[in-house]
Design a protein around this motif. Structure first.
Motif, PDB file in Angstrom:
ATOM      1  N   THR A 111      -5.223   4.358   5.118  1.00 25.39           N
ATOM      2  CA  THR A 111      -5.180   5.729   4.606  1.00 25.39           C
ATOM      3  C   THR A 111      -4.227   6.559   5.480  1.00 25.39           C
ATOM      4  O   THR A 111      -4.677   7.369   6.299  1.00 25.39           O
ATOM      5  N   PRO A 112      -2.925   6.351   5.345  1.00 29.97           N
ATOM      6  CA  PRO A 112      -1.964   6.986   6.252  1.00 29.97           C
ATOM      7  C   PRO A 112      -1.906   8.503   6.174  1.00 29.97           C
ATOM      8  O   PRO A 112      -1.345   9.138   7.071  1.00 29.97           O
TER       9      PRO A 112
ATOM     10  N   TYR B 103       6.034   6.319   2.313  1.00 32.03           N
ATOM     11  CA  TYR B 103       6.493   5.018   2.780  1.00 32.03           C
ATOM     12  C   TYR B 103       6.543   4.054   1.602  1.00 32.03           C
ATOM     13  O   TYR B 103       5.570   3.986   0.837  1.00 32.03           O
TER      14      TYR B 103
ATOM     15  N   PHE C 246      -1.026  -2.799   6.646  1.00 30.12           N
ATOM     16  CA  PHE C 246      -0.722  -1.695   5.715  1.00 30.12           C
ATOM     17  C   PHE C 246      -1.630  -1.679   4.494  1.00 30.12           C
ATOM     18  O   PHE C 246      -2.030  -0.611   4.044  1.00 30.12           O
TER      19      PHE C 246
ATOM     20  N   ARG D  54       5.418  10.539  11.812  1.00 29.47           N
ATOM     21  CA  ARG D  54       5.827   9.974  10.521  1.00 29.47           C
ATOM     22  C   ARG D  54       7.293  10.293  10.238  1.00 29.47           C
ATOM     23  O   ARG D  54       7.805   9.992   9.165  1.00 29.47           O
TER      24      ARG D  54
ATOM     25  N   VAL E 218       2.914   4.666  -0.309  1.00 29.22           N
ATOM     26  CA  VAL E 218       2.607   6.089  -0.220  1.00 29.22           C
ATOM     27  C   VAL E 218       3.770   6.812  -0.911  1.00 29.22           C
ATOM     28  O   VAL E 218       4.782   7.104  -0.281  1.00 29.22           O
TER      29      VAL E 218
ATOM     30  N   LEU F 231       5.091  12.686   4.097  1.00 29.83           N
ATOM     31  CA  LEU F 231       4.521  11.360   3.929  1.00 29.83           C
ATOM     32  C   LEU F 231       5.300  10.668   2.819  1.00 29.83           C
ATOM     33  O   LEU F 231       5.676  11.300   1.828  1.00 29.83           O
TER      34      LEU F 231
ATOM     35  N   HIS G  12      11.364   5.578   5.234  1.00 30.04           N
ATOM     36  CA  HIS G  12      11.945   4.504   6.048  1.00 30.04           C
ATOM     37  C   HIS G  12      13.367   4.200   5.593  1.00 30.04           C
ATOM     38  O   HIS G  12      14.298   4.096   6.408  1.00 30.04           O
TER      39      HIS G  12
ATOM     40  N   THR H 105       9.595   7.066   9.296  1.00 33.35           N
ATOM     41  CA  THR H 105       9.329   6.179   8.156  1.00 33.35           C
ATOM     42  C   THR H 105       8.403   6.755   7.101  1.00 33.35           C
ATOM     43  O   THR H 105       8.170   6.101   6.081  1.00 33.35           O
TER      44      THR H 105
ATOM     45  N   ASN I  17       0.879  -1.166   0.000  1.00 33.05           N
ATOM     46  CA  ASN I  17       0.000   0.000   0.000  1.00 33.05           C
ATOM     47  C   ASN I  17       0.914   1.213   0.000  1.00 33.05           C
ATOM     48  O   ASN I  17       0.977   1.968   0.972  1.00 33.05           O
TER      49      ASN I  17
ATOM     50  N   HIS J  52       3.903   1.074  13.952  1.00 36.52           N
ATOM     51  CA  HIS J  52       3.121   1.569  12.828  1.00 36.52           C
ATOM     52  C   HIS J  52       1.628   1.306  12.991  1.00 36.52           C
ATOM     53  O   HIS J  52       1.220   0.233  13.414  1.00 36.52           O
TER      54      HIS J  52
ATOM     55  N   ARG K 279       5.284   7.181   7.530  1.00 41.47           N
ATOM     56  CA  ARG K 279       3.985   6.562   7.774  1.00 41.47           C
ATOM     57  C   ARG K 279       3.695   6.678   9.263  1.00 41.47           C
ATOM     58  O   ARG K 279       4.603   6.531  10.080  1.00 41.47           O
TER      59      ARG K 279
END
Length: 343
Positions: free
Chosen positions: A185-186, A293, A131, A267, A75, A291, A297, A270, A73, A180, A272
C-alpha cells in the motif's frame, strides 16, 4: 512439490538482498553463496534476455541462489500531476540537454509474464516477489517445478495475505531498508517499527519461516533479528561498496562522503516510497512528486542516468538504508561473515 528451507545448503544466516538497477551482480550472488549464505539476482528493470544471461552466469558457478521479481501492483499516476511534475523537472533535464517524456506516460509491468515464464521453464531454487502478491496459481506453478517461493512483506497483515497465496517463506522488511519499500500500500505512510519487533509480530501472526531485512549493518543488528525468530537476515546497503557490487562509482563514493549525513523516505525518483541518501533532489522535489509507479520511474530515469554519468550526486537516486555508514570497500565475503560472527 516445493521443498522447504532445510533443502537450501546455507549455514551462514546472512544473505545478500536483491538490488535492482545494477548493484546486485552475479559475482555478488556467488560470493554470498560461497561463504554459506544465499544471494538473489534482481529481476526488476532487466529485460528477460538480460535476466536469462545473468541466471546462466550464476548457474555456471554451481551455487544455490534466488531470483527476485517485481510482482505487478501498479500505482496509476494522475495525468495532470504527471505532466506538472514533468514540467518542474524539465529545468533539471535542460542542464543535460534532455527532453523528459511529459506527454508519454509509461505504465508497464516490467515484463512480468515473460520473466515468470522463463523461471517456470528453467527453475531456480528460490523465487521471491516484492511490490505485489502473485496469484496463488503462480505460486503453485513455481512450487511444482521445484522452486521455493518467498514473499516480501512489511506488516503482519501483509504476511497473512502472503500466506494465503501459498508462499513458503516471508521476507520481512522494515522501513529502515534502503531502496524501495515492499509495501503493498505505497500511498500509506510506512510504520517505523524496529525490525526485531516486526519479526516478532509477523511470527505471531503467521507460522512461516522469516528472513529479516531492513537497516541491518552490524553484528548486533543481525543478532537482534535472529533472536527475534528470523531464520536468517538479508542485507543490501552494507554490500554496496564491496568489490563485487555493481553500484556506480559516484554512488559508492556518496555512501562514504561525510556530506551525506541522512537518509530519507522519498517518492520523488520513482513515484513509490524508497529510502535514499538525502540530497538536493529529495529536498527539492519530494513535496511536489506524485504517487505513480512505474510512470514516475520512467519519467525520471533519463535524468538520473545523465546525472550518474556526470557524477552529479545531488540528482542521483542514492538508495541507502539507515546503516549506510557501515558499508566498506572490501570483499563481500568479509562483510557477510563479519555480520554473522562479529569478527
Amino acid at each position: 512439490m516445493p521443498r522447504d528451507l532445510t533443502s537450501l545448503p546455507t549455514d551462514l544466516p546472512v544473505w545478500a538482498a536483491p538490488m535492482a538497477g545494477g548493484a546486485g551482480t552475479p559475482a555478488l550472488v556467488a560470493a554470498a553463496a560461497r561463504v554459506g549464505g544465499l544471494g538473489f539476482l534482481a529481476g526488476g528493470y532487466k529485460t528477460p534476455a538480460d535476466l536469462v544471461a545473468q541466471i546462466a552466469r550464476v548457474r555456471a558457478t554451481g551455487v544455490v541462489f534466488g531470483v527476485n521479481l517485481f510482482a505487478p501492483n501498479p500505482v496509476p499516476v494522475a495525468p495532470d500531476a504527471y505532466r506538472t511534475y514533468a514540467r518542474v523537472l524539465q529545468r533539471e533535464a535542460d542542464r543535460y540537454h534532455l527532453t523528459l517524456p511529459a506527454e508519454d506516460v509509461t505504465e508497464d509491468d516490467d515484463a512480468w509474464a515473460e520473466k515468470l515464464a522463463l523461471l517456470l521453464k528453467a527453475p531456480v531454487p528460490l523465487v521471491s516477489f516484492t511490490f505485489g502478491l502473485p496469484h496463488p496459481d503462480t505460486v503453485r506453478a513455481l512450487q511444482s517445478v521445484g522452486s521455493l517461493v518467498a514473499q516480501t512483506v512489511t506488516t503482519p497483515a501483509e504476511a497473512l495475505a502472503a500466506a494465503e497465496t501459498g508462499a513458503d517463506l516471508l521476507i520481512v522488511q522494515s522501513a529502515a531498508a534502503g531502496g524501495h519499500s515492499a509495501t503493498l500500500t505505497p500511498a500509506r505512510p510506512l510504520a517505523p517499527t524496529p525490525l526485531p519487533d516486526l519479526v516478532s509480530d509477523v511470527r505471531h501472526a503467521v507460522p512461516l519461516p522469516v528472513i529479516a531485512a531492513g537497516g541491518i549493518a552490524t553484528p548486533a543488528g543481525a543478532a537482534a533479528a535472529l533472536n527475534a525468530g528470523a531464520h536468517a537476515v538479508m542485507v543490501g546497503t552494507v554490500l554496496l561498496r564491496t568489490h563485487e557490487s555493481g553500484a556506480s562509482a559516484p554512488y559508492k563514493a556518496a555512501l562514504a562522503d561525510p556530506a551525506f549525513t541522512d537518509t530519507t523516505l522519498t517518492r520523488a525518483f520513482t513515484g513509490r516510497p524508497a529510502r535514499a541518501l538525502r540530497n538536493r533532489f529529495t529536498d527539492t522535489y519530494e513535496t511536489v512528486a506524485p504517487l505513480g509507479y512505474p510512470a514516475v520511474h520512467h519519467l525520471t530515469s533519463p535524468l538520473r542516468k545523465a546525472a550518474t554519468a556526470a557524477n552529479d550526486t545531488e540528482l542521483i537516486h542514492l538508495w541507502a538504508g539507515t546503516g549506510h555508514r557501515r558499508a566498506r570497500a572490501e570483499p563481500a565475503a568479509d562483510t557477510l561473515t563479519r555480520l554473522a560472527t562479529g569478527g
